[in-house]
Write a protein that holds these residues in place. Structure first.
Motif, short mmCIF file in Angstrom:
data_model
loop_
_atom_site.label_atom_id
_atom_site.label_comp_id
_atom_site.label_asym_id
_atom_site.label_seq_id
_atom_site.Cartn_x
_atom_site.Cartn_y
_atom_site.Cartn_z
N ILE A 142 0.85 -1.19 0.00
CA ILE A 142 0.00 0.00 0.00
C ILE A 142 0.89 1.23 0.00
CG2 ILE A 142 -1.86 1.26 1.15
CD1 ILE A 142 -2.77 -1.30 2.43
N SER A 143 0.60 2.16 -0.90
CA SER A 143 1.34 3.42 -0.95
C SER A 143 0.42 4.60 -0.68
CB SER A 143 2.03 3.59 -2.32
OG SER A 143 1.08 3.87 -3.33
N THR A 144 1.04 5.73 -0.31
CA THR A 144 0.28 6.92 0.10
C THR A 144 0.52 8.07 -0.87
OG1 THR A 144 2.08 7.65 1.56
CG2 THR A 144 0.40 6.19 2.51
N SER A 145 0.03 9.25 -0.52
CA SER A 145 0.01 10.39 -1.44
C SER A 145 0.46 11.68 -0.76
CB SER A 145 -1.42 10.61 -1.98
OG SER A 145 -1.98 9.44 -2.50
N TRP A 146 1.45 12.33 -1.36
CA TRP A 146 1.78 13.69 -0.93
C TRP A 146 1.24 14.65 -1.99
CZ3 TRP A 146 7.42 15.91 -0.01
CH2 TRP A 146 7.31 17.16 0.61
N GLY A 147 2.07 14.99 -2.97
CA GLY A 147 1.61 15.92 -3.98
C GLY A 147 2.56 15.97 -5.15
N ALA A 148 2.29 16.86 -6.08
CA ALA A 148 3.15 17.05 -7.24
C ALA A 148 4.40 17.80 -6.81
CB ALA A 148 2.42 17.83 -8.32
N PRO A 149 5.59 17.32 -7.17
CA PRO A 149 6.81 18.01 -6.77
C PRO A 149 6.84 19.48 -7.17
CG PRO A 149 7.33 15.83 -7.61
CD PRO A 149 5.87 16.05 -7.87
N LYS A 150 6.28 19.82 -8.33
CA LYS A 150 6.30 21.22 -8.74
C LYS A 150 5.45 22.09 -7.84
CE LYS A 150 2.62 20.74 -12.24
NZ LYS A 150 2.31 20.82 -13.69
N ALA A 151 4.58 21.48 -7.05
CA ALA A 151 3.79 22.23 -6.08
C ALA A 151 4.49 22.26 -4.72
CB ALA A 151 2.39 21.63 -5.95
N PHE A 152 4.75 21.08 -4.12
CA PHE A 152 5.27 21.08 -2.74
C PHE A 152 6.69 21.62 -2.64
CE2 PHE A 152 6.30 16.51 -3.83
CZ PHE A 152 7.68 16.58 -3.67
N SER A 153 7.46 21.56 -3.73
CA SER A 153 8.84 22.02 -3.66
C SER A 153 8.95 23.53 -3.51
CB SER A 153 9.61 21.57 -4.90
OG SER A 153 9.05 22.12 -6.07
N LYS A 154 7.86 24.25 -3.76
CA LYS A 154 7.86 25.71 -3.65
C LYS A 154 7.26 26.20 -2.34
CE LYS A 154 7.40 26.09 -8.67
NZ LYS A 154 6.53 26.55 -9.80
N GLY A 155 6.88 25.27 -1.45
CA GLY A 155 6.19 25.66 -0.23
C GLY A 155 4.73 25.25 -0.33
N PHE A 156 4.01 25.36 0.78
CA PHE A 156 2.62 24.92 0.78
C PHE A 156 1.68 26.06 0.41
CE2 PHE A 156 -1.47 24.19 2.98
CZ PHE A 156 -1.84 23.03 2.30
N ASN A 157 0.80 25.78 -0.56
CA ASN A 157 -0.22 26.73 -0.99
C ASN A 157 -1.55 26.01 -0.92
OD1 ASN A 157 -2.04 28.38 -2.40
ND2 ASN A 157 -0.47 29.12 -3.82
N LEU A 158 -2.47 26.48 -0.08
CA LEU A 158 -3.75 25.81 0.11
C LEU A 158 -4.54 25.71 -1.20
CD1 LEU A 158 -5.45 24.47 2.32
CD2 LEU A 158 -6.55 26.70 2.71
N GLN A 159 -4.34 26.67 -2.09
CA GLN A 159 -5.05 26.64 -3.37
C GLN A 159 -4.63 25.42 -4.19
OE1 GLN A 159 -7.59 28.58 -4.45
NE2 GLN A 159 -7.67 27.16 -6.21
N HIS A 160 -3.40 24.96 -4.01
CA HIS A 160 -2.94 23.79 -4.75
C HIS A 160 -3.72 22.53 -4.37
CE1 HIS A 160 1.26 25.70 -5.63
NE2 HIS A 160 0.31 26.14 -6.44
N VAL A 161 -4.23 22.50 -3.14
CA VAL A 161 -5.07 21.37 -2.73
C VAL A 161 -6.36 21.38 -3.54
CG1 VAL A 161 -6.29 20.26 -0.82
CG2 VAL A 161 -4.10 21.40 -0.41
N ALA A 162 -6.98 22.56 -3.63
CA ALA A 162 -8.21 22.69 -4.41
C ALA A 162 -7.96 22.43 -5.90
CB ALA A 162 -8.80 24.08 -4.21
#
Length: 651
Positions: A375-395
């Motif tokens: 079983i594997s899990t989920s963080w996000g797209a590197p081009k998003a998380f590598s720049k810091g967290f932006n709540l809009q990226h979740v949406a």
């Protein structure tokens, strides 16, 4: 705890088997019986051999005679059945035995003596048949040690839980039996690991990536031996040959999943560079206090052969290969993520996941061979998380909320579980350590929930209908970027006896301990505040319903204030010491805890009460990465040279 009463039954069963034996044989006997206790405990405290007959051996025989007799018996069976049939039959019956099939040994084709051995729960030694029939002679000698003390008495043995924990590993990890049955790395069982030696060193990834300092990341060796003159300090720094790697999670080339392979060794620590895409192999065996660089796997080779980039979590496999989760392609797109397979010398073999079976997002993973599942899990797209967290990226769909269920070891995705809003950013995942258990937990960072997953009767997988087993409620705050602050569960782990789990709230600043003996209903048994945005002196305050504000008391250690919040944690094998660092990821550190850029990270140690529950700070342990020779550094993942509860998987 009330002693587990085994004396009468064990005496009855073993009386005909007396030999002249000394202390080492007694220790092996205790270990074997403790294993039997642990197995029987899962069967409502009933000995599953009650309805079985033991071969009639009413004569006393000496050690040499018995050894030769058993060796001949093994040879006769090999001639009669053939190696393949004997291994298949023995393995199948032992698997049935491990899952509580009381009729398994009635149908076994292995010898009556071996049946007797397995009936008494000695699975540590019986597992040798999984790996090679030529272990028969060594196995026979261990079987002969299934005996008692010099006068044949077991009256002094009581098998409560503590006795099981302290005795279980004797034969495997402390030398008894090693002379006749060499084993591979790690420990035969999670409980055996708990009786391993206390940690003396910790390897810690330390970063300059993202701090503004043009220095390479390094692997720090930290002395954690309280009897050492350099206790609580960095004693060696292995600098990487490049700048900008962002060392993150680490793993071993070989662990307890290879315990049955005497040719395997836990020698190399695997260090993926999350941003650079490089993977380093570090030799920790030549000089454990001063590891050295063995090999570099270049990102260009990885990308050209597999299309993968941004390597994250690594786990060793029983085959000797290594599996590494990769979070995207070289452009930082999540759609390019998947799993990299390296051979035992760190050569790129291939992708592990089959074509068209890549996960939606990548991060952590855990495999459970007995149920043929990963079983594997989920963080996000590197081009998003590598720049810091932006709540809009979740949406915008750049972060995940899914568990990916794979057929093991084939690499075919057979199911996706969408955790929805209760499971946003599910990061760390752990099965229970007992390999016969088909349940575990995942920590959802943004939703700040602990979620239990489990296998259904039809071999599909689910999570709790309510969604969570523990929910950390967001706190109303003032003077922060949002009106409510999530706890942000960024790491958790499970003790090797599957009794407790521990998790951190990186933003709130607390570490929690829960009793999970009932996995569906965790009970809070300990909580301690060791940093966070809401500690006294911070401009951020929590707001009660009546409008009043409050903050949390966070103690100093050795006159130093605790910075940021607890992030990565590691537990000692015996479960009594918990270590914590405070760096998550450099871009997120800079965003939420900018003081780390100037003051650096630290490691603290928490003393754990494993009887009643509870957490307390060790006032004598504080490793300050703000005082490093090349300037303040960020400390992240921790590993013990002998393995730990987040690196080792049992099969």
């Amino acid at each position: 705890m009330k002693p587990f009463k085994v004396e009468r039954e064990v005496q009855h069963r073993l009386r005909p088997w007396k030999f002249s034996c000394g202390k080492s044989i007694l220790e092996t006997t205790q270990s074997n019986l403790a294993t039997g206790y642990q197995m029987s405990k899962t069967r409502q405290d009933k000995f599953y051999w009650d309805d079985h007959e033991v071969p009639d051996r009413d004569r006393e025989i000496n050690l040499d005679t018995a050894w030769k007799e058993l060796e001949q018996e093994s040879s006769n069976q090999l001639d009669e059945f053939g190696e393949d049939e004997l291994i298949e039959s023995s393995t199948g019956e032992l698997d049935k035995l491990a899952h509580g099939d009381k009729g398994a040994t009635d149908r076994t084709s292995i010898s009556p003596v071996l049946s007797f051995c397995t009936e008494t729960g000695v699975r540590l030694q019986a597992q040798a048949l999984h790996f090679h029939l030529t272990y028969a002679q060594s196995f026979s000698s261990l079987l002969l040690k299934l005996l008692i003390d010099d006068d044949g008495s077991l009256s002094s043995l009581h098998f409560d839980k503590m006795a099981t924990e302290t005795v279980l590993a004797t034969a495997v990890s402390n030398g008894v039996g090693k002379a006749c049955c060499k084993s591979g790395p790690g420990y035969a069982t999670p409980l055996a690991a708990m009786s391993g030696p206390p940690e003396k060193l910790i390897y810690v990834t330390a970063l300059y990536s993202g701090t503004g300092r043009e220095q390479p990341d390094y692997l720090a060796t930290v002395d954690v031996d309280p009897n050492s003159p350099t206790y609580s300090s960095v004693i060696h720094r292995l600098k990487m040959p490049y700048i900008g790697d962002e060392l993150h999670h680490t793993g071993w080339n070989s662990c307890s999943s290879c315990h049955g392979d005497p040719s395997a060794s836990r020698r190399y620590l695997v260090l993926p560079g999350l941003i650079s895409g490089r993977i380093y192999a570090i030799d920790t065996m030549t000089d454990p206090k001063a590891p050295s660089l063995y090999k570099v796997v270049e990102p260009k080779e990885i990308s050209e052969k597999t299309g993968l980039a941004f390597p994250h979590t690594s786990h060793c496999l029983a085959s000797g290969d290594m599996l590494v989760s990769c979070l995207g392609d070289k452009e930082g797109n999540a759609k390019g993520n998947g799993f990299l397979l390296l051979d035992s010398d760190f050569n790129v073999k291939s992708r592990w996941d089959k074509p068209g079976h890549a996960p939606k997002f990548g991060y952590d993973f855990w495999y459970q061979p007995r149920f043929k599942t990963m079983i594997s899990t989920s963080w996000g797209a590197p081009k998003a998380f590598s720049k810091g967290f932006n709540l809009q990226h979740v949406a915008d769909g750049l972060y995940g909320s899914h568990l990916h269920i794979y057929k093991w070891p084939e690499g075919e995705m057979k199911q996706i579980i969408d955790l929805g809003n209760t499971g946003l950013l599910p990061l760390e995942i752990r099965f229970l350590h007992d390999p016969s258990k088909d349940t575990g937990y995942v920590g959802s960072a943004l939703s700040s929930n602990m979620i239990r997953f489990f296998r259904n009767s039809d071999d599909t997988w689910s999570h709790e209908a309510s969604g969570v087993v523990i929910s950390v409620e967001p706190l109303k705050v003032e003077n922060w970027i949002l009106p409510e602050m999530p706890g942000l569960i960024t790491d958790f782990l499970i003790s090797l006896d599957d009794r407790f789990f521990y998790f951190v709230n990186w933003l709130h600043g607390d570490i929690r301990q829960y009793n999970i003996e009932d996995p569906k209903n965790p009970v809070l048994t300990g909580q301690i505040w060791v940093g966070g945005l809401l500690q006294k002196g911070s401009p951020v305050k929590a707001v009660r319903e009546d409008g009043t504000t409050y903050q949390f008391d966070v103690p100093q250690i050795k006159g130093k204030s605790l910075r940021a919040g607890p992030q990565m944690i590691q537990l000692s094998l015996d479960g009594k010491r918990l270590y914590a660092t405070n760096s998550l990821f450099s871009a997120w550190d800079r965003q939420f805890y900018p003081e780390l850029m100037d003051k650096g990270s630290h490691i603290i140690q928490i003393d754990v009460d494993t009887e009643k529950g509870g957490l307390s700070i060790n006032p004598d342990f504080f490793v300050d990465f703000g005082e490093e020779p090349d300037g303040p550094a960020l400390a992240h993942e921790m590993r013990y040279p002998g393995g730990d509860c987040t690196s080792d998987i049992w099969i």
